[in-house]
Enzyme design. Structure first.
Site, PDB file in Angstrom:
ATOM      1  N   GLU A  77      21.143  -0.429  -5.471  1.00 26.94           N
ATOM      2  CA  GLU A  77      19.958  -0.348  -5.624  1.00 26.94           C
ATOM      3  C   GLU A  77      18.877  -1.345  -4.753  1.00 26.94           C
ATOM      4  O   GLU A  77      17.996  -0.888  -4.186  1.00 26.94           O
ATOM      5  CB  GLU A  77      19.399  -0.126  -6.984  1.00 26.94           C
ATOM      6  CG  GLU A  77      19.717   1.283  -7.645  1.00 26.94           C
ATOM      7  CD  GLU A  77      21.139   1.038  -8.467  1.00 26.94           C
ATOM      8  OE1 GLU A  77      21.907  -0.050  -7.891  1.00 26.94           O
ATOM      9  OE2 GLU A  77      21.620   2.039  -9.008  1.00 26.94           O
ATOM     10  N   PHE A 139      20.541   4.935 -24.209  1.00 28.83           N
ATOM     11  CA  PHE A 139      21.477   4.640 -23.289  1.00 28.83           C
ATOM     12  C   PHE A 139      20.828   4.572 -21.972  1.00 28.83           C
ATOM     13  O   PHE A 139      19.713   5.344 -21.713  1.00 28.83           O
ATOM     14  CB  PHE A 139      22.386   5.754 -23.224  1.00 28.83           C
ATOM     15  CG  PHE A 139      23.533   5.412 -22.061  1.00 28.83           C
ATOM     16  CD1 PHE A 139      24.284   4.336 -22.050  1.00 28.83           C
ATOM     17  CD2 PHE A 139      23.564   6.224 -21.261  1.00 28.83           C
ATOM     18  CE1 PHE A 139      25.323   4.158 -21.074  1.00 28.83           C
ATOM     19  CE2 PHE A 139      24.461   6.236 -19.882  1.00 28.83           C
ATOM     20  CZ  PHE A 139      25.228   4.917 -20.091  1.00 28.83           C
ATOM     21  N   GLN A 140      20.867   3.257 -21.227  1.00 27.99           N
ATOM     22  CA  GLN A 140      20.304   3.002 -20.057  1.00 27.99           C
ATOM     23  C   GLN A 140      18.703   2.965 -19.837  1.00 27.99           C
ATOM     24  O   GLN A 140      18.160   3.365 -19.204  1.00 27.99           O
ATOM     25  CB  GLN A 140      20.911   4.234 -18.885  1.00 27.99           C
ATOM     26  CG  GLN A 140      22.223   3.921 -18.567  1.00 27.99           C
ATOM     27  CD  GLN A 140      22.933   4.288 -17.349  1.00 27.99           C
ATOM     28  OE1 GLN A 140      22.431   5.257 -17.011  1.00 27.99           O
ATOM     29  NE2 GLN A 140      23.704   3.550 -16.937  1.00 27.99           N
ATOM     30  N   LYS A 189      13.408  11.775 -18.089  1.00 27.32           N
ATOM     31  CA  LYS A 189      14.231  12.821 -17.934  1.00 27.32           C
ATOM     32  C   LYS A 189      13.659  14.422 -18.226  1.00 27.32           C
ATOM     33  O   LYS A 189      13.834  15.073 -17.373  1.00 27.32           O
ATOM     34  CB  LYS A 189      15.514  12.618 -18.396  1.00 27.32           C
ATOM     35  CG  LYS A 189      16.839  13.678 -17.822  1.00 27.32           C
ATOM     36  CD  LYS A 189      18.325  13.309 -18.124  1.00 27.32           C
ATOM     37  CE  LYS A 189      19.109  14.430 -17.595  1.00 27.32           C
ATOM     38  NZ  LYS A 189      20.468  13.982 -17.918  1.00 27.32           N
ATOM     39  N   MET A 506      19.838 -23.941   5.204  1.00 32.43           N
ATOM     40  CA  MET A 506      18.548 -24.405   4.741  1.00 32.43           C
ATOM     41  C   MET A 506      18.304 -25.349   3.557  1.00 32.43           C
ATOM     42  O   MET A 506      17.716 -26.319   3.447  1.00 32.43           O
ATOM     43  CB  MET A 506      17.457 -23.138   4.631  1.00 32.43           C
ATOM     44  CG  MET A 506      15.994 -23.538   4.435  1.00 32.43           C
ATOM     45  SD  MET A 506      15.373 -24.494   5.850  1.00 32.43           S
ATOM     46  CE  MET A 506      14.659 -23.381   6.910  1.00 32.43           C
TER      47      MET A 506
HETATM   48  C1  LIG Z   1      12.319 -20.419   4.662  1.00 30.15           C
HETATM   49  C2  LIG Z   1      10.960 -19.893   4.702  1.00 30.15           C
HETATM   50  C3  LIG Z   1       9.980 -20.748   5.572  1.00 30.15           C
HETATM   51  C4  LIG Z   1       8.858 -20.423   5.845  1.00 30.15           C
HETATM   52  N1  LIG Z   1       8.075 -20.997   6.586  1.00 30.15           N
HETATM   53  C5  LIG Z   1       6.884 -20.584   7.048  1.00 30.15           C
HETATM   54  C6  LIG Z   1       6.288 -21.164   8.017  1.00 30.15           C
HETATM   55  O1  LIG Z   1       6.805 -22.297   8.746  1.00 30.15           O
HETATM   56  N2  LIG Z   1       5.005 -20.641   8.698  1.00 30.15           N
HETATM   57  C7  LIG Z   1       4.315 -19.524   8.082  1.00 30.15           C
HETATM   58  O2  LIG Z   1       3.228 -19.123   8.494  1.00 30.15           O
HETATM   59  N3  LIG Z   1       4.968 -19.035   6.903  1.00 30.15           N
HETATM   60  C8  LIG Z   1       6.363 -19.476   6.702  1.00 30.15           C
HETATM   61  N4  LIG Z   1       7.018 -18.758   5.570  1.00 30.15           N
HETATM   62  C9  LIG Z   1       6.392 -17.575   5.040  1.00 30.15           C
HETATM   63  C10 LIG Z   1       5.375 -17.951   3.756  1.00 30.15           C
HETATM   64  O3  LIG Z   1       6.084 -18.123   2.577  1.00 30.15           O
HETATM   65  C11 LIG Z   1       4.298 -16.735   3.753  1.00 30.15           C
HETATM   66  O4  LIG Z   1       5.232 -15.450   3.393  1.00 30.15           O
HETATM   67  C12 LIG Z   1       3.517 -16.521   5.000  1.00 30.15           C
HETATM   68  O5  LIG Z   1       3.098 -17.885   5.524  1.00 30.15           O
HETATM   69  C13 LIG Z   1       2.145 -15.639   4.606  1.00 30.15           C
HETATM   70  O6  LIG Z   1       1.876 -15.015   5.740  1.00 30.15           O
HETATM   71  P1  LIG Z   1       0.286 -14.468   5.503  1.00 30.15           P
HETATM   72  O7  LIG Z   1      -0.741 -15.688   5.212  1.00 30.15           O
HETATM   73  O8  LIG Z   1       0.083 -13.858   6.916  1.00 30.15           O
HETATM   74  O9  LIG Z   1       0.167 -13.584   4.530  1.00 30.15           O
HETATM   75  P2  LIG Z   1       0.611 -12.062   4.009  1.00 30.15           P
HETATM   76  O10 LIG Z   1       1.655 -12.124   2.931  1.00 30.15           O
HETATM   77  O11 LIG Z   1       1.111 -11.219   5.331  1.00 30.15           O
HETATM   78  O12 LIG Z   1      -0.665 -11.635   3.574  1.00 30.15           O
HETATM   79  C14 LIG Z   1      -1.531 -10.696   4.186  1.00 30.15           C
HETATM   80  C15 LIG Z   1      -3.090 -11.102   3.795  1.00 30.15           C
HETATM   81  O13 LIG Z   1      -3.702 -10.013   4.555  1.00 30.15           O
HETATM   82  C16 LIG Z   1      -4.363  -9.414   3.623  1.00 30.15           C
HETATM   83  N5  LIG Z   1      -4.493  -7.850   4.036  1.00 30.15           N
HETATM   84  C17 LIG Z   1      -3.601  -6.965   4.075  1.00 30.15           C
HETATM   85  N6  LIG Z   1      -4.190  -5.799   4.698  1.00 30.15           N
HETATM   86  C18 LIG Z   1      -5.433  -5.844   5.119  1.00 30.15           C
HETATM   87  C19 LIG Z   1      -6.251  -5.194   5.856  1.00 30.15           C
HETATM   88  N7  LIG Z   1      -5.939  -4.199   6.026  1.00 30.15           N
HETATM   89  N8  LIG Z   1      -7.419  -5.904   6.188  1.00 30.15           N
HETATM   90  C20 LIG Z   1      -7.703  -7.276   5.761  1.00 30.15           C
HETATM   91  N9  LIG Z   1      -6.650  -8.137   5.326  1.00 30.15           N
HETATM   92  C21 LIG Z   1      -5.508  -7.384   5.110  1.00 30.15           C
HETATM   93  C22 LIG Z   1      -3.879  -9.446   2.419  1.00 30.15           C
HETATM   94  O14 LIG Z   1      -4.758  -9.361   1.307  1.00 30.15           O
HETATM   95  C23 LIG Z   1      -3.157 -10.919   2.428  1.00 30.15           C
HETATM   96  O15 LIG Z   1      -4.058 -11.721   1.941  1.00 30.15           O
HETATM   97  C24 LIG Z   1       8.264 -18.991   5.286  1.00 30.15           C
HETATM   98  C25 LIG Z   1       8.959 -18.302   4.368  1.00 30.15           C
HETATM   99  C26 LIG Z   1      10.332 -18.787   4.439  1.00 30.15           C
HETATM  100  C27 LIG Z   1      11.349 -17.999   3.226  1.00 30.15           C
HETATM  101  C1  LIG Z   2      18.321 -14.604  -3.269  1.00 32.27           C
HETATM  102  C2  LIG Z   2      18.081 -15.934  -2.751  1.00 32.27           C
HETATM  103  N1  LIG Z   2      18.380 -17.067  -3.347  1.00 32.27           N
HETATM  104  C3  LIG Z   2      18.567 -18.202  -2.921  1.00 32.27           C
HETATM  105  C4  LIG Z   2      17.747 -18.502  -2.188  1.00 32.27           C
HETATM  106  C5  LIG Z   2      17.577 -19.957  -1.588  1.00 32.27           C
HETATM  107  N2  LIG Z   2      17.810 -20.341  -0.150  1.00 32.27           N
HETATM  108  C6  LIG Z   2      16.961 -20.298   0.849  1.00 32.27           C
HETATM  109  S1  LIG Z   2      17.867 -20.294   2.177  1.00 32.27           S
HETATM  110  C7  LIG Z   2      19.290 -20.486   1.719  1.00 32.27           C
HETATM  111  C8  LIG Z   2      20.444 -20.540   2.570  1.00 32.27           C
HETATM  112  C9  LIG Z   2      20.529 -19.493   3.258  1.00 32.27           C
HETATM  113  O1  LIG Z   2      22.190 -19.519   4.062  1.00 32.27           O
HETATM  114  P1  LIG Z   2      22.377 -18.758   5.085  1.00 32.27           P
HETATM  115  O2  LIG Z   2      22.247 -17.317   4.994  1.00 32.27           O
HETATM  116  O3  LIG Z   2      23.773 -19.055   5.428  1.00 32.27           O
HETATM  117  O4  LIG Z   2      21.550 -19.227   6.363  1.00 32.27           O
HETATM  118  P2  LIG Z   2      21.198 -20.552   7.195  1.00 32.27           P
HETATM  119  O5  LIG Z   2      20.155 -21.459   6.426  1.00 32.27           O
HETATM  120  O6  LIG Z   2      22.672 -21.273   7.044  1.00 32.27           O
HETATM  121  O7  LIG Z   2      20.822 -20.308   8.328  1.00 32.27           O
HETATM  122  C10 LIG Z   2      19.146 -20.473   0.157  1.00 32.27           C
HETATM  123  C11 LIG Z   2      20.283 -20.338  -0.677  1.00 32.27           C
HETATM  124  C12 LIG Z   2      16.990 -17.388  -1.423  1.00 32.27           C
HETATM  125  N3  LIG Z   2      16.201 -17.618  -0.575  1.00 32.27           N
HETATM  126  N4  LIG Z   2      17.193 -16.143  -1.797  1.00 32.27           N
END
Ligand SMILES: Cc1cc2nc3c(=O)[nH]c(=O)nc-3n(C[C@H](O)[C@H](O)[C@H](O)COP(=O)(O)OP(=O)(O)OC[C@H]3O[C@@H](n4cnc5c(N)ncnc54)[C@H](O)[C@@H]3O)c2cc1C
Ligand SMILES: Cc1ncc(C[n+]2csc(CCOP(=O)(O)OP(=O)(O)O)c2C)c(N)n1
Ligand SMILES: [Mg+2]
Length: 597
Positions: A77, A139-140, A189, A506
């Site tokens: 799911e 159930f469920q 249901k 990472m």
């Molecule tokens: C491993 C990892 C590393 C990351 N490193 C980075 C990084 O280096 N840099 C980075 O930028 N992010 C990074 N992120 C992502 C970060 O965690 C956030 O998801 C991201 O920065 C949020 O982007 P955003 O501010 O564009 O917000 P979003 O989550 O895209 O939010 C959108 C915003 O726009 C608004 N909005 C929506 N629709 C409309 C509309 N029609 N008109 C006006 N406003 C609207 C919403 O209300 C909201 O405030 C990383 C994520 C991971 C998993």
């Molecule tokens: C569901 C979930 N569990 C744990 C994490 C924490 N986490 C972030 S990056 C990462 C490693 C990812 O490994 P891989 O897919 O091999 O990518 P790599 O960083 O090696 O490119 C983990 C465990 C997460 N982001 N999501």
């Protein structure tokens, strides 16, 4: 939302005695499951990802008897929600998924939270035990409304079949308007079996839900003045520009002003990566120039971006310099949430940018060209650091090189790139140069490993003629790898590029930088033979071990147009993502490489 709590509380206080007694159907009536199908048809839903179970069998029976909606049977799911979410991200339409009660719902939770964090419009139909059994540990049974409340834009428990159609109308309306988000509709249901006359309302009125579209013109006027007075301006844009379909307006604004522009991870593609005014992604793994410009600008126009902690780094450091901030966001609760804003503009990004552009064109004043030229000189100096340069190698495959090669091979084709979470996600964001919106599909807010393959699968159904690549890691791909089976059944040929560094890379990188190299449980031994695994699922698997084999392997994957191809690319296990802003550091305090350690 205020509206939700009152309505949901009322709905959740289920009293089976209050139910209308079941009456046999009159010929004009439909049962709840048929009504649901009619509602989905009225919303022009083409695809539905789901998994059956006892509580939704009447619904599955109704789906069996119709031809317009294609149901995709996933293998878990979580993947149903991710696939529908990927479809929504690529098309802008509402993604729809269907799961059964109890474990069906709990398996769906990660998917729902993922969509919620990135504001993705979705309607998730969940089966529930019959109304008289609710609260009896049936159930469920699980309290779906309770469990999902913090991770949905809104949720409903439908207690009476006569409310079903209007509830679905509301669900779609709430999901796609204002700040988009997932809406759960929980259907017991007996409600799916009871009958009522079918009427799908053309519109719904909800007293306490009226998202603002038009921004306040007075505030926009103030913003125009500030932008024209700026000496060191910066346009910082995010996922809101893509969600609000305002890419054309953003491009016009940037061209009109000639100011530098950056995107968050969620905004990539809203301005072409090839535009010289684009400084690349900002934030934790953003470019040196994007981050330095962020820290040193005097007027910041933030558009559809929410000042995430990955973007501004240490908020005290970010707030330690004088700058004026204009913030455009449709959700008033996003404004001044993490940083104090000077000119808030609540409204839809498309409407607000149109008005802003109009007012700028009318304005007598012009930007201070001397100041802006000096600012560009400074930015170009930062650019000369070439912060994304990496050491090429003939011996070992550099992950950056794989992404660059993929970009070179696909840049002139209609290509969608999904990714999972980890180092590979950051290299994809840095090295694949997105020119258009909705081509880069990833989980930013929740950072959910496992999304990449289901996202690709969902997109391929919507865009059968496009190439869909999933850039993943050997850790992430294993979280939803069972969906290779779904890809085979529904003939959705996607290309999986697994940057296999044999590490949860990472995590390993953080352990190297912050935990003195104690690599606690970040090395995954006993990985499966991914080539054989792909073959076992009926697909093509290719092992890529040498740098010179990368391009031929990618070409071969593209040549096999109708096949799902799994590329197990053995990359340098020691490579790190640079630049990096370490936890607690300011946005301009980046490490540019291992020599900075
Ligand atoms: C491993 C990892 C590393 C990351 N490193 C980075 C990084 O280096 N840099 C980075 O930028 N992010 C990074 N992120 C992502 C970060 O965690 C956030 O998801 C991201 O920065 C949020 O982007 P955003 O501010 O564009 O917000 P979003 O989550 O895209 O939010 C959108 C915003 O726009 C608004 N909005 C929506 N629709 C409309 C509309 N029609 N008109 C006006 N406003 C609207 C919403 O209300 C909201 O405030 C990383 C994520 C991971 C998993
Ligand atoms: C569901 C979930 N569990 C744990 C994490 C924490 N986490 C972030 S990056 C990462 C490693 C990812 O490994 P891989 O897919 O091999 O990518 P790599 O960083 O090696 O490119 C983990 C465990 C997460 N982001 N999501
Ligand atoms: Mg890995």
């Amino acid at each position: 939302m205020d509206m939700s709590s009152a309505e949901v509380k009322r709905a959740a206080a289920v009293d089976s005695r209050a139910q209308t007694p079941y009456s046999p159907p009159s010929s004009a009536e439909l049962n709840g499951s048929e009504i649901l199908v009619r509602c989905l048809q009225a919303e022009s839903v083409k695809y539905l990802w789901g998994y059956p179970g006892g509580a939704v069998l009447y619904i599955y029976d109704a789906l069996y008897k119709q031809q317009t909606i294609q149901h995709v049977l996933v293998r878990h799911e979580q993947a149903a929600i991710h696939a529908a979410d990927g479809y929504a991200r690529a098309t802008g339409e509402v993604g729809v998924a269907l799961v059964t009660s109890g474990p069906g719902v709990t398996n769906a939770i990660t998917g729902i939270a993922t969509a919620y964090m990135d504001s993705i419009p979705m309607v998730i139909i969940t089966g529930q035990v019959p109304t008289p059994a609710i609260g009896l540990d049936a159930f469920q049974e699980c309290d779906t409304v309770g469990i999902t409340r913090p991770i949905v834009k809104h949720n409903f428990l439908v207690k009476d079949v006569r409310d079903l159609a209007v509830t679905l109308k509301k669900a779609f309306h709430i999901a796609r308007t204002g700040r988009p988000g997932p809406v759960v509709v929980d259907i017991p249901k007996d409600v799916s079996l009871n009958t009522a006359a079918f009427h799908y309302p053309e519109r719904v009125e909800m007293r306490s839900y009226n998202p603002v579209r038009k921004g306040h013109s007075g505030q926009i006027r103030k913003a125009v003045q500030l932008l024209l007075q700026a000496k060191r301006p910066y346009i910082y844009t995010g996922g809101g520009v893509i969600l609000g379909e305002a890419s054309a307006e953003l491009r016009e604004l940037v061209n009109l002003l000639g100011y530098p522009c950056t995107n968050t991870l969620m905004g990539l593609g809203s301005i072409p990566a090839s535009d010289p005014k684009f400084l690349g992604m900002l934030g934790m793994h953003g470019t040196y120039e994007a981050n330095m410009t962020m820290q040193n600008c005097d007027v910041l126009l933030a558009v559809g971006a929410r000042f995430d902690d990955r973007v501004i780094g240490n908020p005290k450091h970010f707030g330690s310099v004088e700058r004026k901030i204009i913030h455009v966001d449709i959700d008033p609760s996003s404004i001044s949430k993490r940083v104090r804003v000077d000119i808030p503009i609540v409204g839809d990004v498309k409407d607000v940018l149109q008005e802003l552009i109009h007012q700028l064109k009318e304005a007598q004043a012009k930007p201070d060209s001397n100041a802006i030229n000096a600012w560009w000189s400074q930015i170009n100096e930062w650019r000369r650091r070439e912060c994304l340069a990496y050491k090429h190698s003939d011996e070992v495959i550099k992950p950056q090189m794989v992404v660059e090669t993929l970009w070179n091979l696909t840049k002139d084709r209609d290509t969608y790139i999904t990714s999972d979470v980890g180092q590979h996600q950051m290299w994809a964001a840095q090295f694949y140069r997105f020119e258009e919106p909705r081509r880069w599909i990833n989980s930013g807010g929740l950072g959910t490993m496992g999304v990449g393959l289901p996202y690709a699968m969902g997109i391929k159904l919507a865009k059968p003629e496009s190439d869909v690549f999933c850039i993943t890691g050997e850790g992430s791909i294993q979280m939803c790898i069972q969906e290779l089976s779904t890809c085979f059944q529904y003939k959705t040929p996607v290309k999986i590029v697994s940057l296999n560094n044999r590490y949860l890379g990472m995590v390993r990188q953080w352990q190297q930088l912050d935990y003195e190299g104690r690599y606690s449980h970040s090395y995954m031994d006993a990985l499966p033979d991914f080539v054989k695994l792909a073959e076992a699922y009926g697909h093509v698997g290719l092992l890529v071990e040498k740098p010179s084999d990368v391009e031929p392997a990618l070409r071969e994957a593209m040549r096999l147009k109708d096949r799902t191809v799994f590329l197990d690319v053995r990359t340098d296990p020691t490579e790190n993502v640079w630049p990096m802003v370490k936890a607690g550091k300011g946005i301009s305090e980046m490490l540019l490489g291992s020599e900075d350690l």
